[in-house]
Design a protein around this motif. Structure first.
Motif, PDB file in Angstrom:
ATOM      1  N   GLY A 130       0.806  -1.219   0.000  1.00  0.00           N
ATOM      2  CA  GLY A 130       0.000   0.000   0.000  1.00  0.00           C
ATOM      3  C   GLY A 130       0.837   1.266   0.000  1.00  0.00           C
ATOM      4  O   GLY A 130       0.390   2.316   0.451  1.00  0.00           O
ATOM      5  N   ARG A 338     -10.061   0.760   2.285  1.00  0.00           N
ATOM      6  CA  ARG A 338      -9.294   1.841   1.640  1.00  0.00           C
ATOM      7  C   ARG A 338     -10.160   2.589   0.635  1.00  0.00           C
ATOM      8  O   ARG A 338     -10.176   3.823   0.598  1.00  0.00           O
ATOM      9  CB  ARG A 338      -8.035   1.267   0.972  1.00  0.00           C
ATOM     10  CG  ARG A 338      -7.205   2.282   0.219  1.00  0.00           C
ATOM     11  CD  ARG A 338      -5.899   1.737  -0.311  1.00  0.00           C
ATOM     12  NE  ARG A 338      -6.047   0.751  -1.364  1.00  0.00           N
ATOM     13  CZ  ARG A 338      -5.011   0.295  -2.085  1.00  0.00           C
ATOM     14  NH1 ARG A 338      -3.790   0.767  -1.861  1.00  0.00           N
ATOM     15  NH2 ARG A 338      -5.186  -0.597  -3.031  1.00  0.00           N
ATOM     16  N   ASN A 351      -6.146   2.830  -4.631  1.00  0.00           N
ATOM     17  CA  ASN A 351      -6.137   2.181  -5.939  1.00  0.00           C
ATOM     18  C   ASN A 351      -7.420   1.363  -6.004  1.00  0.00           C
ATOM     19  O   ASN A 351      -7.494   0.303  -5.381  1.00  0.00           O
ATOM     20  CB  ASN A 351      -4.938   1.237  -6.074  1.00  0.00           C
ATOM     21  CG  ASN A 351      -3.621   1.974  -6.091  1.00  0.00           C
ATOM     22  OD1 ASN A 351      -3.534   3.086  -6.576  1.00  0.00           O
ATOM     23  ND2 ASN A 351      -2.597   1.346  -5.528  1.00  0.00           N
ATOM     24  N   GLU A 353      -9.249  -1.240  -7.151  1.00  0.00           N
ATOM     25  CA  GLU A 353      -8.766  -2.407  -7.895  1.00  0.00           C
ATOM     26  C   GLU A 353      -9.656  -3.625  -7.713  1.00  0.00           C
ATOM     27  O   GLU A 353      -9.462  -4.640  -8.368  1.00  0.00           O
ATOM     28  CB  GLU A 353      -7.364  -2.764  -7.403  1.00  0.00           C
ATOM     29  CG  GLU A 353      -7.337  -3.104  -5.927  1.00  0.00           C
ATOM     30  CD  GLU A 353      -5.942  -3.103  -5.307  1.00  0.00           C
ATOM     31  OE1 GLU A 353      -5.852  -3.350  -4.104  1.00  0.00           O
ATOM     32  OE2 GLU A 353      -4.981  -2.835  -6.023  1.00  0.00           O
ATOM     33  N   TYR A 507      -8.518 -10.002  -0.383  1.00  0.00           N
ATOM     34  CA  TYR A 507      -9.144  -9.333  -1.528  1.00  0.00           C
ATOM     35  C   TYR A 507     -10.447 -10.045  -1.896  1.00  0.00           C
ATOM     36  O   TYR A 507     -10.420 -11.238  -2.218  1.00  0.00           O
ATOM     37  CB  TYR A 507      -8.217  -9.301  -2.735  1.00  0.00           C
ATOM     38  CG  TYR A 507      -6.984  -8.452  -2.540  1.00  0.00           C
ATOM     39  CD1 TYR A 507      -5.861  -8.981  -1.929  1.00  0.00           C
ATOM     40  CD2 TYR A 507      -6.946  -7.130  -2.947  1.00  0.00           C
ATOM     41  CE1 TYR A 507      -4.721  -8.222  -1.729  1.00  0.00           C
ATOM     42  CE2 TYR A 507      -5.820  -6.353  -2.757  1.00  0.00           C
ATOM     43  CZ  TYR A 507      -4.707  -6.905  -2.140  1.00  0.00           C
ATOM     44  OH  TYR A 507      -3.581  -6.133  -1.935  1.00  0.00           O
ATOM     45  N   ARG A 553      -3.143 -12.251  -9.110  1.00  0.00           N
ATOM     46  CA  ARG A 553      -3.281 -10.944  -9.760  1.00  0.00           C
ATOM     47  C   ARG A 553      -1.949 -10.669 -10.442  1.00  0.00           C
ATOM     48  O   ARG A 553      -0.932 -10.480  -9.771  1.00  0.00           O
ATOM     49  CB  ARG A 553      -3.618  -9.857  -8.740  1.00  0.00           C
ATOM     50  CG  ARG A 553      -3.959  -8.533  -9.376  1.00  0.00           C
ATOM     51  CD  ARG A 553      -4.374  -7.513  -8.346  1.00  0.00           C
ATOM     52  NE  ARG A 553      -3.300  -7.177  -7.427  1.00  0.00           N
ATOM     53  CZ  ARG A 553      -3.476  -6.384  -6.360  1.00  0.00           C
ATOM     54  NH1 ARG A 553      -4.683  -5.915  -6.091  1.00  0.00           N
ATOM     55  NH2 ARG A 553      -2.465  -6.094  -5.565  1.00  0.00           N
ATOM     56  N   TRP A 659       2.983   0.524  -9.006  1.00  0.00           N
ATOM     57  CA  TRP A 659       1.711   1.001  -8.476  1.00  0.00           C
ATOM     58  C   TRP A 659       1.686   2.521  -8.431  1.00  0.00           C
ATOM     59  O   TRP A 659       2.727   3.186  -8.409  1.00  0.00           O
ATOM     60  CB  TRP A 659       1.484   0.429  -7.077  1.00  0.00           C
ATOM     61  CG  TRP A 659       1.225  -1.047  -7.109  1.00  0.00           C
ATOM     62  CD1 TRP A 659       2.124  -2.042  -6.894  1.00  0.00           C
ATOM     63  CD2 TRP A 659      -0.023  -1.690  -7.414  1.00  0.00           C
ATOM     64  NE1 TRP A 659       1.523  -3.263  -7.038  1.00  0.00           N
ATOM     65  CE2 TRP A 659       0.207  -3.075  -7.361  1.00  0.00           C
ATOM     66  CE3 TRP A 659      -1.290  -1.226  -7.730  1.00  0.00           C
ATOM     67  CZ2 TRP A 659      -0.804  -4.009  -7.608  1.00  0.00           C
ATOM     68  CZ3 TRP A 659      -2.296  -2.147  -7.969  1.00  0.00           C
ATOM     69  CH2 TRP A 659      -2.051  -3.517  -7.916  1.00  0.00           C
ATOM     70  N   GLU A 661       1.321   4.520  -6.144  1.00  0.00           N
ATOM     71  CA  GLU A 661       2.066   5.138  -5.061  1.00  0.00           C
ATOM     72  C   GLU A 661       3.457   5.578  -5.527  1.00  0.00           C
ATOM     73  O   GLU A 661       4.089   6.430  -4.914  1.00  0.00           O
ATOM     74  CB  GLU A 661       2.199   4.173  -3.875  1.00  0.00           C
ATOM     75  CG  GLU A 661       0.890   3.888  -3.146  1.00  0.00           C
ATOM     76  CD  GLU A 661       0.162   2.675  -3.683  1.00  0.00           C
ATOM     77  OE1 GLU A 661      -0.588   2.035  -2.930  1.00  0.00           O
ATOM     78  OE2 GLU A 661       0.355   2.355  -4.887  1.00  0.00           O
TER      79      GLU A 661
END
Ligand code: BQZ
Length: 699
Positions: A130, A338, A351, A353, A507, A553, A659, A661
C-alpha cells in the motif's frame, strides 16, 4: 484433421460431416479473442521524455519548511539544508508538474490492508504494502512514472543511479551513483550500501529480498563490483541486456542502510539468518531510509506514521527540498476499507482495484461535492489461474499433489480447464458494465507488445472441456460426478481428483474468482478446494510452491514486458511465479517452455525495436496456444485521490510498471495553503535517532 477427412471422398465425406460435427462439438479449437468492450472513461497521460521531467543539477540556493530552519537548523540540531543535500540533487522540472511548484504542509492519509512484519525489506520482510515500502526504499532506477513516457523514448529513469555507460561490447555497465546523498539519519549513501545489498542479500542463498529479486533476476552469471564510493560496475554474460535496468527499479534493487543492517547479518555477527531478518521490528522507529518519509510511530493493528526525511535528496527548480507533504500515515485496516474511506474523505488515496466496489465508488464520487476524484486508467488489472508446473519437487508435493502437477503439465488437461471457464460470466459476476474483458492469458490487450493475431483463445465449451479431460486420462470411474486419477497413479490411483486453489483472503475479488473457478470446475467433474491465505503469509506460501493452483493478480511483466522481463519464463531457477527449481536445483522445463525461455533470453539481449516486437508475438503465440497459465479477466483500475491534493499526473494508471504510489511522484504532491487541513498527527516534528521505541522529535 478435417483436411484429412475431406480427402476420403463420397462415403468418407458422409461419415466425415457427422464425425466432424461430433468431433467439432468436442474438439478444442483456438480462435482470436473477442475485443475488450470500449471503455470511454479511461484518461490519457501527457506523453513526455525523461529529460522533460528531471535532471541532476546543483542550484544556487536551497530551501526547506520554515519550522525546520527555526526549530532544527537555527538550534544546531541539523546542518543547513545545502549541506544535507547531495552535490547535484535530483531536480524536478516545473514544466512537468501539473500544478507547478508546490508549498509545504499537510499529510496524505493512506489506508492499507497489509501489516508490517518489520523494516528488513532486504531479508524479505513485508512493510504492509500500500505504498509503505515504495515510499521508504528508493531504488537504483525508477519505472513507475514511465506510463507517461513516449514509446520512442522509453527507458528506465535514473534515480539513485544518476547515469550509466555501456562498454563497446555491451558486457560491462558502469553505473554512477548520486554523489553526497545521505540516509535520513545523516549517514552517507555510497557504493558500500549497493555492494552490501548485492553481496550479502541478493547473492546470499539464505536471504531473499522482498519482491523476490534473486541473482538470476539480473542474468545468470552476472557480477557487480565497487569501483569507488560512487561508482559500481556490472558485468553481464549477454551483450547490452538493457532489460535489467528495469529490474534495478522497485522491487528489484532498492538498497538498505549497510551501516544499520551489516552488524546484524550472520556474516558479520553471531546472529542467525532468522535473527537478521527480524532485527528491525515495526517498533524500531526512525529506520534510516533514502525515501521521502521515515517511520516515526507504529501502533499495532492501528497505524504507521511517517515524517518528512530531512536529508531527502530531491528538490524542485526553486531549490525547495522535497517532499512538500510533511507527513504520511498508513491506517492499518483492509483493502476494501481503503476504497470506502477514500470515497468518504476520511482517507486520501486508493487504488480502486476490486471490481466489486466499482459501482458504489462511482456513485459516491459522481456527486460534485464528493471529497475525492476518481480517474480510470488502462485495463491493467488482470487475473489468472497459475498451475504449479514443477514435476521435480518444488514445494515437496505428496502423492496427490505430485499427481496434480503431472496433470498440470499435460496440455489436454490445461485445455480442459481453460475451456470450462465462462469468462464473460466470471467478469460480470464481479461488476456489470464495460469494465471487465475476456482475458485468455499472456500479454494484455491494450498494452504495448500485445498482438491479437498471435493470441489463441479457447472459448467456453463444457463438452470440449470434458472431452479434453478424457483425453488426459480422467474419467469418473466411481460415478460420483468427480473424475478419478487413473488406477496406476502412484499413491492415489482411482481416487477422486482433488485440487487445492490458493487465493489471497485479503481481496474480495480473489475470493469471488476462486468461487467462480471452483463452480466451473465442478461442472466438468474436477473437485477444487479453496485455500484462502491472507496477510503476510500469502507471499510465503506462493514462494514455497506448496500449492496446486493459485488465483494470481498478474504482476507488471505481463503488462509492460520490459519490467521484470525475466519473470516471463523460467529463465532462472527462481524467476517464474509458478515453475521454480525442484529438489535438484533444476527447473524441469516442458518443451514449449524451452521455447519461451529462449524467446525471453533473446528479448533481453535484443536492442532492435522491430525484432523485440516479433519476439513478443512469438511469446504470446506459444504462451496462449499452450495455455501456459489460464487467463480469467482483465479490467481497468481507478485512482481515487482527495480533491485537496495537487500535482497528480493525468492518466496515471493504478498499476503498470509499478503502483500509483510510485507513478504519481508522491514527493511532488502538495496541498495548496488554503486547502490544507489539520490532519497531521505529529506536526512540526522530524524523525529522531534510529532505535527501538524511539519516535519523532521537535526542535
Ligand atoms: C498497491 C500495492 C503497493 C504485492 C500488494 C499486495 C501484496 C502482493 C501487491 C495495491 C497492494 C495493493 O498490493 O493491493 O493497490 O497499493 O500494495 O505495493 O497485494 O499481497 O504481494 O505484490 O503489490
Amino acid at each position: 484433421m478435417s483436411k484429412h477427412l475431406l480427402k476420403l471422398g463420397g462415403a468418407g465425406l458422409l461419415i466425415s460431416v457427422s464425425a466432424m460435427a461430433a468431433l467439432a462439438a468436442d474438439t478444442v479449437a483456438g480462435k482470436a479473442p473477442p475485443d475488450p468492450p470500449k471503455f470511454e472513461a479511461q484518461q490519457t497521460p501527457k506523453f513526455v521524455t525523461i529529460g522533460d521531467i528531471m535532471e541532476y543539477k546543483a542550484l544556487a540556493a536551497y530551501h526547506e519548511p520554515d519550522w525546520v530552519t527555526q526549530q532544527f537548523v537555527a538550534t544546531g540540531k541539523l546542518p543547513p539544508v545545502k549541506d544535507r543535500l547531495p552535490k547535484e540533487p535530483l531536480v524536478y522540472k516545473t514544466s512537468n508538474m501539473p500544478d507547478g511548484v508546490g508549498v509545504y504542509g499537510d499529510v496524505m492519509r493512506h489506508v492499507i490492508g497489509g501489516r508490517p512484519q518489520g523494516w528488513n525489506y532486504a531479508a524479505g520482510q513485508i512493510q504492509g504494502w500500500g505504498g509503505v515500502d515504495i515510499g521508504m526504499f528508493e531504488c537504483l532506477t525508477r519505472t513507475g512514472p514511465l506510463f507517461e513516457i513516449k514509446a520512442s523514448a522509453l527507458e528506465p529513469m535514473p534515480n539513485l543511479a544518476k547515469s550509466w555507460d555501456w562498454s563497446p561490447d555491451g558486457h560491462v555497465l558502469t553505473m554512477h551513483l548520486i554523489e553526497g546523498a545521505k540516509w535520513s539519519d545523516g549517514q552517507p549513501f555510497t557504493a558500500d550500501d549497493v555492494m552490501f545489498y548485492w553481496d550479502d542479500n541478493i547473492k546470499d542463498p539464505n536471504v531473499k529480498p522482498l519482491n523476490s529479486a534473486g541473482p538470476d533476476s539480473f542474468g545468470v552469471g552476472t557480477t557487480l563490483e565497487k569501483v569507488d564510493d560512487y561508482t559500481v560496475k556490472w558485468t553481464f554474460k549477454e551483450a547490452f541486456p538493457k532489460q535489467y535496468l528495469y529490474t534495478m527499479a522497485y522491487g528489484g534493487f532498492c538498497p538498505l542502510p549497510a551501516h544499520i543492517l551489516k552488524s546484524q547479518h550472520p556474516k558479520y555477527s553471531k546472529n542467525t539468518y532468522d535473527q537478521y531478518q527480524n532485527a528491525f521490528p515495526p517498533n524500531f522507529m526512525d529506520f534510516p531510509v533514502m525515501g521521502a518519509w521515515v517511520p516515526v510511530e507504529y501502533r499495532p493493528d492501528d497505524i504507521i506514521v511517517m515524517r518528512r526525511n530531512p536529508y531527502y535528496w530531491k528538490v524542485d527548480e526553486k531549490g525547495n527540498q522535497l517532499p512538500y507533504l510533511d507527513e504520511m500515515t498508513y491506517k492499518l485496516s483492509t483493502w476494501a476499507d481503503r476504497d470506502v474511506q477514500a470515497v468518504a474523505g476520511t482517507g486520501d488515496f486508493s487504488n480502486l482495484e476490486q471490481a466489486e466496489s466499482y459501482v458504489e465508488a462511482l456513485k459516491r464520487s459522481a456527486d460534485p461535492s464528493a471529497p475525492a476524484r476518481l480517474a480510470f486508467g488502462a485495463r491493467t488489472i488482470g487475473y489468472s489461474i497459475y498451475l504449479n508446473l514443477s514435476g521435480n519437487g518444488w514445494g515437496e508435493p505428496d502423492a496427490r499433489a505430485e499427481a496434480v502437477r503431472n496433470l498440470n503439465r499435460n496440455l489436454d488437461f490445461r485445455l480442459a480447464v481453460t475451456s470450462a471457464l465462462d469468462r464473460q460470466h466470471l467478469g460480470e459476476s464481479l461488476v456489470k458494465g464495460p469494465f471487465t474483458a475476456i482475458y485468455p492469458g499472456g500479454l494484455y490487450a491494450g498494452t504495448a507488445f500485445y498482438d491479437k493475431a498471435s493470441t489463441v483463445y479457447y472459448p467456453f465449451n463444457v463438452a470440449v472441456a470434458k472431452a479434453e479431460l478424457a483425453k488426459a486420462g480422467l474419467k469418473d470411474t466411481d460415478g460420483n460426478g468427480i473424475v478419478n486419477f487413473p488406477a496406476d497413479t502412484p499413491g492415489v490411483g482411482g481416487q477422486d481428483v482433488s485440487i487445492t486453489l490458493l487465493a489471497d483472503a485479503d481481496y474480495q475479488t480473489d475470493k469471488s474468482l476462486a468461487e467462480g473457478v471452483i463452480a466451473s470446475m465442478e461442472a466438468i467433474g474436477l473437485h477444487v478446494i479453496e485455500n484462502l491465505v491472507g496477510g503476510t503469509n500469502i507471499t510465503g506460501v506462493q514462494n514455497s510452491g506448496k500449492w496446486d493452483w493459485q488465483i494470481f493478480r498478474n504482476q507488471s511483466e505481463l503488462i509492460s514486458v520490459v519490467q521484470n522481463t525475466a519473470n516471463l519464463a523460467p529463465t532462472g531457477p527462481q524467476t517464474s511465479w509458478f515453475h521454480r527449481a525442484g529438489k535438484d536445483g533444476t527447473v524441469d522445463l516442458l518443451p514449449f517452455e524451452k521455447d519461451l525461455v529462449d524467446v525471453i533470453n533473446k528479448f533481453i539481449g535484443e536492442t532492435d525495436a522491430g525484432k523485440r516486437v516479433d519476439l513478443m508475438k512469438k511469446y504470446q503465440k506459444i504462451y496462449t496456444e499452450n495455455v501456459y497459465a489460464v487467463g480469467l479477466t482483465q479490467y481497468p483500475g481507478a485512482l481515487i485521490i482527495n480533491k485537496r491534493f495537487a500535482n497528480i499526473p493525468a492518466g496515471a494508471p493504478i498499476f503498470m510498471f509499478n503502483w500509483a504510489e510510485d507513478n504519481i511522484f508522491r514527493e511532488r504532491v502538495f496541498v495548496p495553503k488554503d486547502k490544507q487541513q489539520n490532519y497531521e498527527l505529529h506536526p512540526k516534528t522530524l524523525p529522531g535517532a534510529p532505535g527501538l521505541g524511539n519516535g519523532p522529535v521537535s526542535g
